[in-house]
Design a protein around this motif. Structure first.
Motif, PDB file in Angstrom:
ATOM      1  N   ARG A 122       0.828  -1.204   0.000  1.00 22.54           N
ATOM      2  CA  ARG A 122       0.000   0.000   0.000  1.00 22.54           C
ATOM      3  C   ARG A 122       0.861   1.251   0.000  1.00 22.54           C
ATOM      4  N   GLY A 123       2.029   1.170  -0.640  1.00 25.75           N
ATOM      5  CA  GLY A 123       2.997   2.246  -0.527  1.00 25.75           C
ATOM      6  C   GLY A 123       3.002   3.261  -1.649  1.00 25.75           C
ATOM      7  N   ARG A 124       1.983   3.279  -2.484  1.00 23.34           N
ATOM      8  CA  ARG A 124       1.979   4.233  -3.584  1.00 23.34           C
ATOM      9  C   ARG A 124       1.744   5.641  -3.062  1.00 23.34           C
ATOM     10  N   GLY A 125       2.638   6.569  -3.408  1.00 25.35           N
ATOM     11  CA  GLY A 125       2.512   7.947  -2.964  1.00 25.35           C
ATOM     12  C   GLY A 125       1.514   8.727  -3.798  1.00 25.35           C
ATOM     13  N   TRP A 126       1.017   9.843  -3.229  1.00 23.41           N
ATOM     14  CA  TRP A 126      -0.002  10.607  -3.951  1.00 23.41           C
ATOM     15  C   TRP A 126       0.561  11.268  -5.201  1.00 23.41           C
ATOM     16  N   GLU A 127       1.846  11.598  -5.222  1.00 17.26           N
ATOM     17  CA  GLU A 127       2.424  12.227  -6.408  1.00 17.26           C
ATOM     18  C   GLU A 127       2.381  11.270  -7.598  1.00 17.26           C
ATOM     19  N   ASP A 128       2.672  10.009  -7.337  1.00 14.18           N
ATOM     20  CA  ASP A 128       2.596   9.000  -8.395  1.00 14.18           C
ATOM     21  C   ASP A 128       1.146   8.710  -8.756  1.00 14.18           C
ATOM     22  N   ALA A 129       0.298   8.594  -7.734  1.00 11.77           N
ATOM     23  CA  ALA A 129      -1.102   8.244  -7.971  1.00 11.77           C
ATOM     24  C   ALA A 129      -1.820   9.285  -8.824  1.00 11.77           C
ATOM     25  N   PHE A 130      -1.529  10.573  -8.584  1.00 12.91           N
ATOM     26  CA  PHE A 130      -2.212  11.637  -9.319  1.00 12.91           C
ATOM     27  C   PHE A 130      -1.372  12.223 -10.444  1.00 12.91           C
ATOM     28  N   GLY A 131      -0.145  11.724 -10.605  1.00 13.80           N
ATOM     29  CA  GLY A 131       0.689  12.144 -11.720  1.00 13.80           C
ATOM     30  C   GLY A 131       1.136  13.589 -11.659  1.00 13.80           C
ATOM     31  N   THR A 132       1.298  14.127 -10.448  1.00 11.08           N
ATOM     32  CA  THR A 132       1.737  15.508 -10.283  1.00 11.08           C
ATOM     33  C   THR A 132       2.294  15.698  -8.880  1.00 11.08           C
ATOM     34  N   SER A 133       3.216  16.655  -8.736  1.00 10.75           N
ATOM     35  CA  SER A 133       3.724  17.014  -7.412  1.00 10.75           C
ATOM     36  C   SER A 133       3.091  18.307  -6.911  1.00 10.75           C
ATOM     37  N   ASP A 134       2.161  18.864  -7.697  1.00  8.61           N
ATOM     38  CA  ASP A 134       1.475  20.095  -7.335  1.00  8.61           C
ATOM     39  C   ASP A 134       0.189  19.764  -6.573  1.00  8.61           C
ATOM     40  N   LYS A 135       0.078  20.248  -5.339  1.00  5.79           N
ATOM     41  CA  LYS A 135      -1.069  19.896  -4.506  1.00  5.79           C
ATOM     42  C   LYS A 135      -2.387  20.398  -5.090  1.00  5.79           C
TER      43      LYS A 135
END
Length: 255
Positions: A122-135
């Motif tokens: 369950r280690g997928r980060g939100w940056e990878d999940a949403f394809g962006t580093s911009d909140k």
């Protein structure tokens, strides 16, 4: 090009076409003309030693696709389950509870870090999940998928999804109620939860028995070199048995 072959290598006998089960997957084939658009692979290296829980692909977003899976070189069998059979058996054993959950609907939460943790299933980060580093952009993409977001200290985020159904009926599938949810996978986990939309907890006995029923109904698909497996994502749950490295899975999603 080799002709399609009838599935006959499952640990559970595969029903014939006269069976009332009428599984939506009837054969595996060596044909590669998929016509399904983009092809995807594992984006962040889920640990191959762990079992991937049974699920419908992208079950929590607005438009869930159909799916095509290409095989691993060794291990990693793909078990699949006729989703309507789970609903039927849960109704037999928990009729009142199933209809209560259906009426009250479901809410899910999931907490992720900023960066991927490839040591965790369950280690997928939100940056990878949403394809962006911009909140801000991540927030826009989350809302487009029907999610709410709560930013946490340390850079992580809690996503909230719902209300959602416990079962769904899709056209062209004989009016059967599919077990179209991810309660078993997300209920009571360290980083996720599944509960009723009003915040009421789902009984542990309900979730555990559902998990057992899904496994009891599973059919084990053993890969052979060159296989392509076509799954009706609206009608089948699928998972992944532990695998030996190297493993590369290509997936094409189709509407």
């Amino acid at each position: 090009m080799k002709p399609a072959r009838q599935l006959n290598n499952s640990s559970k006998p595969f029903p014939n076409q006269q069976s009332t089960l009428m599984l939506p997957i009837l054969q595996k084939t060596n044909t590669y003309g998929l016509g399904c658009g983009h092809t995807f692979t594992n984006a962040y290296g889920l640990p191959m030693r762990e079992f991937i829980c049974y699920h419908h692909e992208m079950v929590l977003i607005k438009e869930s696709p159909k799916k095509v899976v290409l095989p691993p070189p060794e291990g990693g069998q793909t078990p699949f389950v006729p989703s309507f059979r789970v609903t039927e058996r849960m109704l037999e054993e928990f009729h009142k509870a199933v209809e209560e959950v259906e009426a009250k609907r479901l809410k899910y939460t999931f907490t992720t870090l900023s960066k991927d943790d490839t040591s965790s299933m369950r280690g997928r980060g939100w940056e990878d999940a949403f394809g962006t580093s911009d909140k801000a952009e991540a927030g826009r993409r989350a809302r487009a998928l029907g999610m709410e977001m709560e930013w946490l200290p340390g850079g992580g985020v809690k996503t909230i999804l719902g209300p959602g159904s416990l079962t769904e009926v899709f056209g062209g599938r004989k009016g059967r109620r599919m077990w179209f949810n991810t309660v078993v996978d997300m209920h009571g986990k360290e980083t996720s939860s599944a509960m009723l939309a009003d915040g009421t907890e789902i009984p542990e006995t309900f979730v555990k028995r559902c998990e057992q029923i899904i496994e009891e109904e599973s059919i084990q698909f053993k890969w052979e070199k060159g296989d392509v497996l076509f799954l009706d994502n609206m009608a089948l749950l699928h998972g992944r048995r532990p695998s030996l490295p190297p493993r590369k899975v290509l997936v094409a999603t189709c509407k």
